[in-house]
Design an enzyme around this catalytic site. Structure first.
Site, PDB file in Angstrom:
ATOM      1  N   SER A  96       0.856  -1.192   0.000  1.00 48.93           N
ATOM      2  CA  SER A  96       0.000   0.000   0.000  1.00 48.93           C
ATOM      3  C   SER A  96       0.887   1.234   0.000  1.00 48.93           C
ATOM      4  O   SER A  96       1.746   1.390   0.870  1.00 48.93           O
ATOM      5  CB  SER A  96      -0.902   0.011   1.233  1.00 48.93           C
ATOM      6  OG  SER A  96      -1.475   1.285   1.426  1.00 48.93           O
ATOM      7  N   HIS A  97       0.677   2.115  -0.985  1.00 49.99           N
ATOM      8  CA  HIS A  97       1.476   3.344  -1.038  1.00 49.99           C
ATOM      9  C   HIS A  97       1.254   4.191   0.206  1.00 49.99           C
ATOM     10  O   HIS A  97       2.198   4.813   0.704  1.00 49.99           O
ATOM     11  CB  HIS A  97       1.106   4.139  -2.288  1.00 49.99           C
ATOM     12  CG  HIS A  97       1.570   3.490  -3.557  1.00 49.99           C
ATOM     13  ND1 HIS A  97       2.708   3.870  -4.225  1.00 49.99           N
ATOM     14  CD2 HIS A  97       1.058   2.444  -4.267  1.00 49.99           C
ATOM     15  CE1 HIS A  97       2.871   3.125  -5.307  1.00 49.99           C
ATOM     16  NE2 HIS A  97       1.875   2.247  -5.359  1.00 49.99           N
ATOM     17  N   ALA A 115       6.635   1.196 -17.140  1.00 51.89           N
ATOM     18  CA  ALA A 115       6.734   2.326 -18.057  1.00 51.89           C
ATOM     19  C   ALA A 115       5.353   2.946 -18.222  1.00 51.89           C
ATOM     20  O   ALA A 115       4.340   2.373 -17.825  1.00 51.89           O
ATOM     21  CB  ALA A 115       7.283   1.844 -19.401  1.00 51.89           C
ATOM     22  N   GLU A 131      -3.864  -8.464  -6.974  1.00 48.74           N
ATOM     23  CA  GLU A 131      -2.532  -9.008  -7.270  1.00 48.74           C
ATOM     24  C   GLU A 131      -2.344 -10.381  -6.618  1.00 48.74           C
ATOM     25  O   GLU A 131      -1.778 -11.299  -7.225  1.00 48.74           O
ATOM     26  CB  GLU A 131      -1.468  -8.027  -6.770  1.00 48.74           C
ATOM     27  CG  GLU A 131      -1.406  -6.753  -7.601  1.00 48.74           C
ATOM     28  CD  GLU A 131      -0.578  -5.656  -6.940  1.00 48.74           C
ATOM     29  OE1 GLU A 131      -0.406  -4.608  -7.563  1.00 48.74           O
ATOM     30  OE2 GLU A 131      -0.110  -5.850  -5.807  1.00 48.74           O
TER      31      GLU A 131
END
Length: 720
Positions: free
Chosen positions: A10-11, A48, A84
Site C-alpha cells: 500500500s502506497h 513504463a 494481485e
C-alpha cells in the site's frame, strides 16, 4: 524480463518502506560486475508509461519467481493488493508467497487451521483458506525511521537477509557469508585497482627517467665517436697496434650504442604499457563516478518517494480529519434528533400519565361511592352490599376497595361454616381453582367439600382409611391429588378426579414419628413431608400410584412442623421447633442443597408459605408473630417485615399465588387478612372473628378470592 521478486504494498502505508526493501534485496550479496544482486519489481520503478496498467502488472506477476506482500491494514483493504494476490495464486504456488508484516496484526487460528481474519487486521481477504499450515512471516513493524531503512542498520540488514535467502536458494547464514565475501572481494579489487594505478604511475615515472638516461648515453656515445674520429685522424701515424686498439674500442662503443637503442625501445614499450594502464585507470575512475551518479540518482528517487509518501500521508490525514468532522456533525445531528424525539416521547408520556391519572381518580371516586353504598346496604340487603363491594373492587382494585370488600364479606351471613368432625380440625386445604376444600381432624377423618356456594359448602366425601389422627393435608393446584399426613408416621396419596369417590393410590412410609406437614409443587410432581422425628423428606409423585423417596433432610434439630414448595418446585422451605426456617434448592431433587437458615423468631416456627413465583416467604411462630422474607436471592434471604397483630401463637399462614395476599391464623381465635402489595409495609385488611377456639389452619384459593379457616371443631369458608 524475468524478475526474482514482485513487491505488493500500500502506497499510503509503506511508501517509504517498500523502496528500502527493494534496494536491500538488490544490493545484498551483489557481485562486483553486476548492477543488482536480484531483479525486484516494484510498480514505481518497474512500470513504463502505458495505457493498460493492470495488463502491465499481470505481465510482471507472471514473470516473477517470488511474491513479497507488505501486509498492513491499508494493504488488506486495498482492492489492488487483493487483485494481485488472487492473480499470483492462480498461476503460482503459495509456497513462494512471502508475507512481511509492516503494521497491524497477523494472527493464526490453530483450531481452524487458517489465518484468523477477525483478529488479523493486516491480512487481505484474498488469503483466506490458502495456507495449508501456519506461514513464517517477517515482522518489520519496527522499521519506520530513515536510518532504520538502510543495510548499514544491523537489524534491517538481518531482516533483508532472511527475506532474500530463499530467493538466492541458500540459507540465511550462507547468504550472510556470501555477502561478506562479495564485500571483501570488492574492497580487494578497489585496493588492487588503486595499487595498479600507483604502480603504473611509478612505472611511467621510471620509464621517463630511463628514457632520459638513454638519451644521455646516446649523446655521450656520439661525443665519444667524434672524439674517436678526431683521435684516429690525428694519430693515423700510430702503430698498427694502436689502430687495432682503436677498432676494438669502436666495436665496444657500437655495442654500447646498440644496448642504448634497445634500452630506448624497451623504455618506449614500457611507456606504452603505462599509457594503457593509465587509460584503464581512467576508465575505472569513470565507472566509479558513474556508479556514484547512479547511487546519487537512487538516493534522489528515494527522497522523492519519501516526500511523496509524506504528501500522501498528509492527504490521508486531511481526508481523515474531514471524515471525522463529518462524523462528528452527523453524531451531533443524531443527538439533536434523539433529544427532540425524547422530548416528544416525554410529552406524550406525560399526557398519557395525566390521562391515566384522571381515569384513576375517577375510578377511585366511583369506587368510594360504591363502598359507601355497600356499607349502607350491609344490614338491610347483604347481597346488594356484596355486589356493590365487588363492583368497587373491580372498578378500582386497590387496597381500600379490597379491605372494604373483605369487611363486607365478614360482616354478612355469606361466610359459610362446615361441620362434621368429632375432634380438633388440624388442617384445611383449598384447590387452586377454589372448587375443592379438604379438612382433616384428629378423629382420623378427612372430608372433601364443594365450596362453590361459600355460604353453604357441600360435603362430597369422607375418607376414613386411617384410624390414626390426621395432622395435615395438601391439595395439588388442579385439585386432582390429595396428600394427608398422620400420627402413625405415614402419608397417603389420594386421587380426587372423582371428588365424590376419592381413591387411595399409595401409602408413604419412612418417618418414625407424626407427619405434621405436607406440600405439593405446582406441577404435582414433587411432594415434601415434615415430621416430629426432626426430618423432612422429598418424594417424586410423577407416578402417583408408586411414589419414590428422593432425599431425606436432617439439618433441623427439632420436629419439622411446616413445609412449603414454590410453584416450579425448585424451592423448598421448612420450619421447625428449633426456632428456625430453612430454604433449600431442589434443582436436583435427589440431592437437595440448603441455601439459607432464617433466624429471628424466638419460638418454634409452626407455619411456612411460599408465593407462586417463589420470591416471597411467610413464616408463623409460637412467638405470636409472622414474618415476610424476600427470596429473590435464595442464598441470602432478606427479612422484609414483621406482622404483630395477633395476641397469641401464630399457628398457620397462607399466601395467594400472586403473593399479594396473606392469611394468618392464631391461638387468639382470629384469622387476619393482609395486603402485601408493598411487601416491606404489609397492611391488615381484615380480622376474622367468627371462631370460638384457636384457628389451626387457613387456606387461600389460587386466585385469592376464597379463604378457608379451621378451628378446633369448626371450619369456615368465606369469599374474598
Amino acid at each position: 524480463m524475468r524478475y526474482d521478486a514482485f513487491i505488493s504494498y500500500s502506497h499510503a502505508a509503506d511508501g517509504a518502506l517498500a523502496p528500502a526493501v527493494q534496494r536491500g534485496l538488490q544490493r545484498l550479496a551483489r557481485r562486483w560486475h553486476r548492477p543488482r544482486a536480484l531483479e525486484v519489481f516494484r510498480d514505481q520503478t518497474g512500470l513504463a508509461v502505458s495505457h493498460a496498467l493492470w495488463s502491465s502488472i499481470k505481465v510482471a506477476l507472471d514473470q516473477s519467481e517470488f511474491f513479497v506482500l507488505l501486509a498492513s491494514p491499508e494493504a488488506a483493504a486495498s482492492p489492488w493488493v487483493n487483485q494481485e494476490i488472487e492473480h499470483w495464486l492462480s498461476r503460482h504456488s503459495v509456497d513462494r508467497l512471502l508475507p512481511v508484516v509492516t503494521s497491524g496484526e497477523w494472527v493464526w487460528d490453530a483450531d481452524a487451521g487458517d489465518v484468523d481474519l477477525e483478529r488479523s487486521t493486516a491480512v487481505p481477504p484474498a488469503l483466506r483458506g490458502v495456507f495449508g499450515e501456519e506461514p513464517r512471516h517477517l515482522d518489520l513493524r519496527w522499521a519506520r525511521a530513515e536510518h532504520e531503512l538502510d543495510l548499514r542498520h544491523g537489524r534491517f540488514r538481518d531482516a533483508i537477509a532472511e527475506l532474500a535467502a530463499g530467493m538466492h536458494g541458500m540459507s540465511k547464514e550462507d547468504l550472510d557469508g556470501e555477502d561478506v565475501i562479495r564485500h571483501r572481494q570488492m574492497l580487494r579489487m578497489r585496493r588492487g585497482a588503486l595499487a595498479v594505478v600507483c604502480a603504473l604511475l611509478l612505472l611511467v615515472a621510471g620509464t621517463a627517467v630511463a628514457w632520459r638516461n638513454a638519451r644521455g648515453e646516446v649523446t655521450a656515445t656520439n661525443v665519444a665517436l667524434q672524439r674517436q674520429r678526431a683521435a684516429t685522424a690525428a694519430e693515423q701515424h700510430r702503430t698498427e697496434e694502436a689502430a687495432d686498439q682503436a677498432r676494438s674500442q669502436q666495436q665496444i662503443v657500437e655495442a654500447e650504442q646498440q644496448r642504448a637503442q634497445k634500452a630506448a625501445e624497451e623504455a618506449r614499450g614500457q611507456q606504452a604499457v603505462a599509457e594503457a594502464e593509465q587509460q584503464r585507470a581512467l576508465r575505472a575512475a569513470g565507472e566509479a563516478r558513474r556508479q556514484e551518479g547512479i547511487a546519487a540518482a537512487e538516493q534522489r528517487r528515494a527522497q522523492k518517494a519519501a516526500a511523496e509518501a509524506r504528501r500522501q500521508r498528509g492527504v490521508a490525514d486531511a481526508e481523515k480529519a474531514k471524515a471525522n468532522r463529518a462524523a462528528a456533525e452527523a453524531e451531533r445531528q443524531r443527538k439533536i434528533a434523539a433529544d427532540e424525539q425524547r422530548k416528544a416521547h416525554e410529552a406524550a408520556a406525560e399526557a398519557e400519565r395525566q390521562r391515566e391519572e384522571a381515569v384513576k381518580q375517577q375510578r377511585i371516586a366511583i369506587g368510594r361511592r360504591l363502598l359507601g353504598q355497600a356499607g349502607e346496604a350491609r344490614d338491610r340487603d347483604p347481597r346488594t352490599a356484596i355486589q356493590l363491594g365487588i363492583a368497587a373492587r373491580h372498578i378500582y382494585p386497590g387496597p381500600q376497595s379490597q379491605a372494604g370488600l373483605v369487611e363486607t364479606l365478614v360482616r354478612t351471613h355469606y361466610a359459610g361454616t362446615v361441620t362434621g368432625h368429632t375432634a380438633v380440625v388440624s388442617a384445611v386445604a383449598l384447590s387452586g381453582d377454589g372448587r375443592t376444600l379438604v379438612t382433616d381432624g384428629l378423629d382420623g377423618t378427612v372430608m372433601v367439600w364443594d365450596p362453590t356456594d361459600r355460604a353453604a359448602p357441600r360435603r362430597l366425601a369422607q375418607l376414613t382409611s386411617s384410624t390414626a389422627p390426621v395432622y395435615t393435608v395438601a391439595l395439588s393446584g388442579d385439585g386432582r391429588t390429595l396428600v394427608t399426613g398422620s400420627e402413625d408416621g405415614t402419608a397417603m396419596v389420594w386421587d380426587l378426579t372423582d371428588r365424590a369417590a376419592p381413591r387411595r393410590l399409595a401409602q408413604l412410609t419412612g418417618h418414625t414419628d407424626v407427619v405434621d406437614a405436607v406440600a405439593l409443587s405446582g406441577d404435582g410432581r414433587t411432594l415434601a413431608t415434615g415430621s416430629f422425628d426432626g426430618t423432612a423428606m422429598v418424594w417424586d409423585v410423577t407416578d402417583r400410584a408408586a411414589p419414590r423417596r428422593l432425599a431425606q433432610l436432617t439439618d433441623h434439630t427439632a420436629p419439622v412442623t411446616a413445609v412449603a414448595l414454590s410453584g416450579d418446585g425448585r424451592t423448598l422451605a421448612t420450619g421447625s421447633d428449633d426456632h428456625t426456617a430453612m430454604v433449600w434448592d431442589l434443582t436436583d431433587r435427589a440431592a437437595p442443597r440448603r441455601l439459607a437458615q432464617l433466624t429471628g423468631h424466638t419460638a418454634g416456627v409452626d407455619a411456612v408459605a411460599l408465593s407462586g413465583d417463589g420470591r416471597t416467604l411467610a413464616t408463623g411462630s409460637y412467638d405470636g408473630t409472622a414474618m415476610l422474607w424476600d427470596l429473590t436471592d435464595r442464598a441470602a434471604p432478606r427479612r422484609l417485615a414483621q406482622l404483630t397483630g395477633h395476641t397469641a401463637q401464630v399457628y398457620t399462614v397462607a399466601l395467594s399465588r400472586d403473593g399479594r395476599t396473606l392469611a394468618t391464623g392464631s391461638e387468639d381465635h382470629t384469622a387476619m387478612v393482609w395486603d402485601l402489595t408493598d411487601r416491606a409495609a404489609p397492611r391488615r385488611l381484615a380480622q376474622l372473628t367468627g371462631h370460638t377456639d384457636a384457628v389451626d389452619a387457613v387456606a387461600l384459593s389460587g386466585d385469592g378470592r376464597t379463604l378457608a379457616t379451621a378451628a378446633s371443631i369448626t371450619r369456615r369458608c368465606c369469599g374474598m
